[in-house]
Write a protein that holds these residues in place. Sequence first.
Motif, PDB file in Angstrom:
ATOM      1  N   ARG A  74       0.847  -1.199   0.000  1.00 25.22           N
ATOM      2  CA  ARG A  74       0.000   0.000   0.000  1.00 25.22           C
ATOM      3  C   ARG A  74       0.882   1.248   0.000  1.00 25.22           C
ATOM      4  O   ARG A  74       2.065   1.191   0.307  1.00 25.22           O
ATOM      5  N   GLU A  75       0.279   2.364  -0.334  1.00 20.94           N
ATOM      6  CA  GLU A  75       0.995   3.636  -0.326  1.00 20.94           C
ATOM      7  C   GLU A  75       1.221   4.090   1.117  1.00 20.94           C
ATOM      8  O   GLU A  75       0.431   3.746   2.007  1.00 20.94           O
ATOM      9  N   PRO A  76       2.294   4.852   1.372  1.00 20.05           N
ATOM     10  CA  PRO A  76       2.605   5.288   2.742  1.00 20.05           C
ATOM     11  C   PRO A  76       1.425   5.939   3.475  1.00 20.05           C
ATOM     12  O   PRO A  76       1.236   5.682   4.668  1.00 20.05           O
ATOM     13  N   ALA A  77       0.624   6.723   2.812  1.00 18.59           N
ATOM     14  CA  ALA A  77      -0.525   7.369   3.461  1.00 18.59           C
ATOM     15  C   ALA A  77      -1.530   6.338   3.974  1.00 18.59           C
ATOM     16  O   ALA A  77      -2.196   6.572   4.983  1.00 18.59           O
ATOM     17  N   GLU A  78      -1.631   5.200   3.309  1.00 14.97           N
ATOM     18  CA  GLU A  78      -2.560   4.157   3.736  1.00 14.97           C
ATOM     19  C   GLU A  78      -2.118   3.501   5.047  1.00 14.97           C
ATOM     20  O   GLU A  78      -2.938   2.970   5.785  1.00 14.97           O
ATOM     21  N   LEU A  79      -0.830   3.552   5.340  1.00 16.62           N
ATOM     22  CA  LEU A  79      -0.310   2.961   6.566  1.00 16.62           C
ATOM     23  C   LEU A  79      -0.673   3.781   7.789  1.00 16.62           C
ATOM     24  O   LEU A  79      -0.552   3.294   8.918  1.00 16.62           O
ATOM     25  N   GLU A  80      -1.120   5.010   7.585  1.00 18.20           N
ATOM     26  CA  GLU A  80      -1.512   5.854   8.721  1.00 18.20           C
ATOM     27  C   GLU A  80      -2.702   5.260   9.466  1.00 18.20           C
ATOM     28  O   GLU A  80      -2.818   5.421  10.674  1.00 18.20           O
ATOM     29  N   SER A  81      -3.578   4.552   8.760  1.00 20.67           N
ATOM     30  CA  SER A  81      -4.736   3.953   9.416  1.00 20.67           C
ATOM     31  C   SER A  81      -4.362   2.657  10.149  1.00 20.67           C
ATOM     32  O   SER A  81      -4.925   2.350  11.191  1.00 20.67           O
ATOM     33  N   TYR A  82      -3.420   1.878   9.613  1.00 17.64           N
ATOM     34  CA  TYR A  82      -2.964   0.659  10.271  1.00 17.64           C
ATOM     35  C   TYR A  82      -1.709   0.147   9.570  1.00 17.64           C
ATOM     36  O   TYR A  82      -1.665   0.076   8.341  1.00 17.64           O
ATOM     37  N   LYS A  83      -0.713  -0.236  10.368  1.00 17.83           N
ATOM     38  CA  LYS A  83       0.504  -0.857   9.847  1.00 17.83           C
ATOM     39  C   LYS A  83       0.671  -2.202  10.542  1.00 17.83           C
ATOM     40  O   LYS A  83       0.688  -2.274  11.760  1.00 17.83           O
ATOM     41  N   MET A  84       0.766  -3.258   9.761  1.00 16.16           N
ATOM     42  CA  MET A  84       0.921  -4.597  10.319  1.00 16.16           C
ATOM     43  C   MET A  84       2.306  -4.730  10.964  1.00 16.16           C
ATOM     44  O   MET A  84       3.314  -4.365  10.336  1.00 16.16           O
ATOM     45  N   PRO A  85       2.367  -5.258  12.187  1.00 20.09           N
ATOM     46  CA  PRO A  85       3.666  -5.452  12.843  1.00 20.09           C
ATOM     47  C   PRO A  85       4.586  -6.344  12.008  1.00 20.09           C
ATOM     48  O   PRO A  85       4.115  -7.256  11.328  1.00 20.09           O
ATOM     49  N   ASP A 142      10.924 -17.179  -4.585  1.00 20.28           N
ATOM     50  CA  ASP A 142      10.198 -17.657  -3.409  1.00 20.28           C
ATOM     51  C   ASP A 142       9.259 -16.544  -2.953  1.00 20.28           C
ATOM     52  O   ASP A 142       9.666 -15.624  -2.247  1.00 20.28           O
ATOM     53  N   THR A 143       8.026 -16.616  -3.382  1.00 22.11           N
ATOM     54  CA  THR A 143       7.062 -15.545  -3.109  1.00 22.11           C
ATOM     55  C   THR A 143       5.767 -16.105  -2.540  1.00 22.11           C
ATOM     56  O   THR A 143       5.443 -17.279  -2.721  1.00 22.11           O
ATOM     57  N   GLY A 144       5.047 -15.229  -1.866  1.00 26.21           N
ATOM     58  CA  GLY A 144       3.755 -15.588  -1.318  1.00 26.21           C
ATOM     59  C   GLY A 144       2.806 -14.410  -1.377  1.00 26.21           C
ATOM     60  O   GLY A 144       3.236 -13.257  -1.542  1.00 26.21           O
ATOM     61  N   ILE A 145       1.532 -14.705  -1.250  1.00 26.11           N
ATOM     62  CA  ILE A 145       0.492 -13.675  -1.289  1.00 26.11           C
ATOM     63  C   ILE A 145      -0.498 -13.942  -0.160  1.00 26.11           C
ATOM     64  O   ILE A 145      -0.877 -15.093   0.085  1.00 26.11           O
ATOM     65  N   TYR A 146      -0.897 -12.879   0.496  1.00 26.65           N
ATOM     66  CA  TYR A 146      -1.987 -12.960   1.473  1.00 26.65           C
ATOM     67  C   TYR A 146      -3.182 -12.303   0.784  1.00 26.65           C
ATOM     68  O   TYR A 146      -3.357 -11.091   0.823  1.00 26.65           O
ATOM     69  N   PRO A 147      -4.028 -13.090   0.103  1.00 26.23           N
ATOM     70  CA  PRO A 147      -5.137 -12.525  -0.675  1.00 26.23           C
ATOM     71  C   PRO A 147      -6.136 -11.728   0.162  1.00 26.23           C
ATOM     72  O   PRO A 147      -6.712 -10.768  -0.322  1.00 26.23           O
ATOM     73  N   GLY A 148      -6.347 -12.120   1.399  1.00 23.89           N
ATOM     74  CA  GLY A 148      -7.284 -11.386   2.255  1.00 23.89           C
ATOM     75  C   GLY A 148      -6.748 -10.031   2.660  1.00 23.89           C
ATOM     76  O   GLY A 148      -7.503  -9.096   2.892  1.00 23.89           O
ATOM     77  N   SER A 149      -5.445  -9.943   2.740  1.00 26.98           N
ATOM     78  CA  SER A 149      -4.726  -8.719   3.057  1.00 26.98           C
ATOM     79  C   SER A 149      -5.239  -8.025   4.313  1.00 26.98           C
ATOM     80  O   SER A 149      -5.792  -8.665   5.204  1.00 26.98           O
ATOM     81  N   ILE A 150      -5.052  -6.720   4.406  1.00 27.72           N
ATOM     82  CA  ILE A 150      -5.370  -5.971   5.622  1.00 27.72           C
ATOM     83  C   ILE A 150      -6.845  -6.100   6.002  1.00 27.72           C
ATOM     84  O   ILE A 150      -7.172  -6.232   7.188  1.00 27.72           O
ATOM     85  N   ASN A 151      -7.750  -6.079   5.045  1.00 25.76           N
ATOM     86  CA  ASN A 151      -9.177  -6.211   5.379  1.00 25.76           C
ATOM     87  C   ASN A 151      -9.442  -7.491   6.164  1.00 25.76           C
ATOM     88  O   ASN A 151     -10.083  -7.474   7.215  1.00 25.76           O
ATOM     89  N   ASP A 152      -8.937  -8.614   5.686  1.00 20.46           N
ATOM     90  CA  ASP A 152      -9.121  -9.908   6.347  1.00 20.46           C
ATOM     91  C   ASP A 152      -8.413  -9.914   7.701  1.00 20.46           C
ATOM     92  O   ASP A 152      -8.964 -10.380   8.699  1.00 20.46           O
ATOM     93  N   TRP A 153      -7.207  -9.391   7.727  1.00 19.81           N
ATOM     94  CA  TRP A 153      -6.401  -9.336   8.949  1.00 19.81           C
ATOM     95  C   TRP A 153      -7.147  -8.612  10.073  1.00 19.81           C
ATOM     96  O   TRP A 153      -7.243  -9.107  11.187  1.00 19.81           O
ATOM     97  N   LEU A 154      -7.682  -7.457   9.768  1.00 24.39           N
ATOM     98  CA  LEU A 154      -8.371  -6.662  10.783  1.00 24.39           C
ATOM     99  C   LEU A 154      -9.718  -7.283  11.169  1.00 24.39           C
ATOM    100  O   LEU A 154     -10.086  -7.280  12.343  1.00 24.39           O
ATOM    101  N   GLU A 155     -10.452  -7.834  10.193  1.00 20.62           N
ATOM    102  CA  GLU A 155     -11.741  -8.469  10.478  1.00 20.62           C
ATOM    103  C   GLU A 155     -11.598  -9.655  11.431  1.00 20.62           C
ATOM    104  O   GLU A 155     -12.499  -9.947  12.217  1.00 20.62           O
ATOM    105  N   LYS A 156     -10.448 -10.335  11.377  1.00 23.03           N
ATOM    106  CA  LYS A 156     -10.238 -11.526  12.203  1.00 23.03           C
ATOM    107  C   LYS A 156      -9.441 -11.238  13.478  1.00 23.03           C
ATOM    108  O   LYS A 156      -8.968 -12.161  14.130  1.00 23.03           O
ATOM    109  N   GLY A 157      -9.287  -9.962  13.818  1.00 27.59           N
ATOM    110  CA  GLY A 157      -8.628  -9.604  15.073  1.00 27.59           C
ATOM    111  C   GLY A 157      -7.133  -9.415  14.996  1.00 27.59           C
ATOM    112  O   GLY A 157      -6.451  -9.386  16.020  1.00 27.59           O
ATOM    113  N   GLY A 158      -6.595  -9.277  13.814  1.00 35.58           N
ATOM    114  CA  GLY A 158      -5.151  -9.124  13.637  1.00 35.58           C
ATOM    115  C   GLY A 158      -4.554  -7.918  14.329  1.00 35.58           C
ATOM    116  O   GLY A 158      -3.384  -7.935  14.710  1.00 35.58           O
ATOM    117  N   ALA A 159      -5.349  -6.876  14.526  1.00 32.78           N
ATOM    118  CA  ALA A 159      -4.825  -5.658  15.165  1.00 32.78           C
ATOM    119  C   ALA A 159      -4.338  -5.930  16.577  1.00 32.78           C
ATOM    120  O   ALA A 159      -3.488  -5.212  17.095  1.00 32.78           O
TER     121      ALA A 159
END
Length: 145
Positions: free
Chosen positions: A52-63, A123-140
């Motif tokens: 995401r763009e740096p401004a988007e990280l202002e709302s939440y940054k994954m540890p 060697d690559t991976g993708i988290y398709p749910g991304s931040i939306n899924d992370w936050l919905e499931k209590g990732g914060a």
Amino acid sequence: MLRIAARNVMPSSSSRLFLRTLSSGSPKIYDFEGIKKLVEKPDANKILIDVREPAELESYKMPTSINIPLQSAPGALGLPQDEFKEIFQFPKPKDDQELVFFCLKGIRAKAAEELARSYGYEDTGIYPGSINDWLEKGGADITPK
């Protein structure tokens, strides 16, 4: 605003096709539990990359994640090590590390993963749910242990 000229570092279309052909396999697909493990117990061989763009990280940054914005810095992984570090203030990922991409909804993560493969990262991976899924499931509430 950070902007890296993609034309200066992007491989040609034929080079990208050749590099993609050399890459074996598909990206690993991560779910919430897989990402949770990476956040709780960071692994030096796996890097969580928020595209995401740096401004988007202002709302939440994954540890434990680093930010390499896809839109404003599409050619970042094609930069030389020293130039990358000067721009981003952290070392460029090594090509033997697994790069795990995520964004807000997963769309940019897929594009970033494909671009990384064009630069030789196999060697690559993708988290398709991304931040939306992370936050919905209590990732914060999840932090490194």
